[in-house]
Enzyme design. Sequence first.
Site, PDB file in Angstrom:
ATOM      1  N   ASP A 297       0.844  -1.187   0.000  1.00 49.90           N
ATOM      2  CA  ASP A 297       0.000   0.000   0.000  1.00 49.90           C
ATOM      3  C   ASP A 297       0.889   1.250   0.000  1.00 49.90           C
ATOM      4  O   ASP A 297       1.898   1.298   0.697  1.00 49.90           O
ATOM      5  CB  ASP A 297      -0.896  -0.024   1.246  1.00 49.90           C
ATOM      6  CG  ASP A 297      -2.038   0.969   1.161  1.00 49.90           C
ATOM      7  OD1 ASP A 297      -2.571   1.163   0.063  1.00 49.90           O
ATOM      8  OD2 ASP A 297      -2.388   1.552   2.204  1.00 49.90           O
ATOM      9  N   GLU A 344       0.554  -0.732  -4.986  1.00 47.33           N
ATOM     10  CA  GLU A 344      -0.457   0.312  -5.163  1.00 47.33           C
ATOM     11  C   GLU A 344       0.276   1.580  -5.575  1.00 47.33           C
ATOM     12  O   GLU A 344       0.954   2.216  -4.770  1.00 47.33           O
ATOM     13  CB  GLU A 344      -1.241   0.496  -3.859  1.00 47.33           C
ATOM     14  CG  GLU A 344      -2.404   1.470  -3.975  1.00 47.33           C
ATOM     15  CD  GLU A 344      -1.994   2.897  -3.694  1.00 47.33           C
ATOM     16  OE1 GLU A 344      -2.089   3.738  -4.634  1.00 47.33           O
ATOM     17  OE2 GLU A 344      -1.570   3.178  -2.564  1.00 47.33           O
ATOM     18  N   ASP A 397     -11.249   0.387  -0.848  1.00 48.13           N
ATOM     19  CA  ASP A 397     -11.449   1.818  -0.599  1.00 48.13           C
ATOM     20  C   ASP A 397     -12.422   2.480  -1.573  1.00 48.13           C
ATOM     21  O   ASP A 397     -12.718   3.666  -1.420  1.00 48.13           O
ATOM     22  CB  ASP A 397     -10.113   2.566  -0.668  1.00 48.13           C
ATOM     23  CG  ASP A 397      -9.330   2.484   0.629  1.00 48.13           C
ATOM     24  OD1 ASP A 397      -9.925   2.173   1.678  1.00 48.13           O
ATOM     25  OD2 ASP A 397      -8.108   2.729   0.592  1.00 48.13           O
TER      26      ASP A 397
END
Length: 496
Positions: A297, A344, A397
């Site tokens: 992330d 990501e 998300d």
Amino acid sequence: MRFSRQSGVFMHITSLPGPHGIGDLGDGARAFVDFLADADQSMWQFCPLGPTSPAMANSPYQSSSSFAGNPLFIDLTDLVAHGWLTEDDLEPVPEFDDHAVEYERVGNYKRSRLRTAFERFEAEASEDDHAAFDAFCEREDSWLEDYALFASLKDEFEGAWIDWPEELKTRDPDALAHAREEHADEIRYREFVQFCFDEQWHELADYADEKGLTLVGDLPIYVALDSADVWAAPEAFDLSESHEPAVVAGVPPNPNDDGQRWGNPLYDWETLREDGYGWWLDRLRRLFDLVDVTRIDHFKGFDEYWAIDAASDNPADGEWRDAPGHDFFETVERELGELPFVVEDLGFLDPSLVDLRDRFAFPGMRVPQYADWCREGDMYQPMHYPENSVAYTSTHDTDTFVGYYQSLDDHTRDCLHYNIGADGSDIHWSIIDAVWNSASVLAFTTMQDVLGLDSHARFNTPGTQTGNWEWRVTDEGLDADVATRLAQLTDLHIRN
């Protein structure tokens, strides 16, 4: 790590079906593994596995430990099978919501049963069980004792560690030794809970492996300030002499927003480099023991990071600083072997980040909800995804794809229909088909998208503190006809 053309489903552990108000590592997890196998999927992705708390809005991305497992994931029926609980101990089972996690009620119910299991384990467990527990504690001693002491002190002081007495806050050796003696029983209980998690997790991982599934975990680059990570290893973080951050993490403003101040402590990368990234290697060894592949992330933070003055609430009060990037991943590869990462990289595709990503051939993310459907050649339209990428219909998300689709204006919907060859009926299957058909080497959908659910099933809305991380699937949701349809698409697009 080179990937073959595969596909999978994202669903966090909390979202699994189960009898005790939250997904756990028991029969519901195995039922989902069976569903994935029936759907010809080869990957199961989920959020970080660490302990969560109401103080952090139950977010798996703000955990009290990067090493420990979430006690709420422990399957209580397995503890009955071990003889550490009885069926009577589980009664009465509250009438939990099958569709949403009620964290406070679940926590109250499960933690009291874990206490009972620990007491019976201490009094009645076999020599073999005690030997297995001791072996686990020895194997994980690099993090386990500090985490167990941290969790015990959190209960005593009922607040963040930065507000503890100074000698404990700054880890005075005599104060720590006294605390370990004073809280010996509580520390052992916390270690027992982690032992239960670890045993159950590895049994589930073995079951998934038998079914041909790869487990895809998640690595938040930053950790919570109020965590055992920062308290136990302050030298790894950019802290003052009083062990408080001078700068915190976030992202700067851009033309479309005001930026974000996340508040996580930042790393002291120079000290970490001098130490050979020892703390990071320990973290990754633990993670690699639990999962096969990891999504990083905020990958940008390994290239350069935005450091915001801790005294300021304004994300603009920061500066870009260099992170170790190439040196870090070269060290990890040298010490731990191949790098099983996808990254990501959304929103930060500058040349420096692309160079770092491509140097190690990490697949970056593509999400169709970020597409401008009416602009020719948009990089987030599925027909333009590069091979070395991982494509998602939605993420943890974003809204569900149906919810996103319902929010579009008529013109944008028409452009979407044109680009993916859809007419708007069964739009969730149309986008799965488009993502599966893309050149991306890996393709994921969410369980919500497989079921065609709208915004009521959204898992997380960034920037909000309530209503997140709650959605659950029911046993009926793991439908055989749905699995068959997903298997047909997977076979059509050669993704297994």
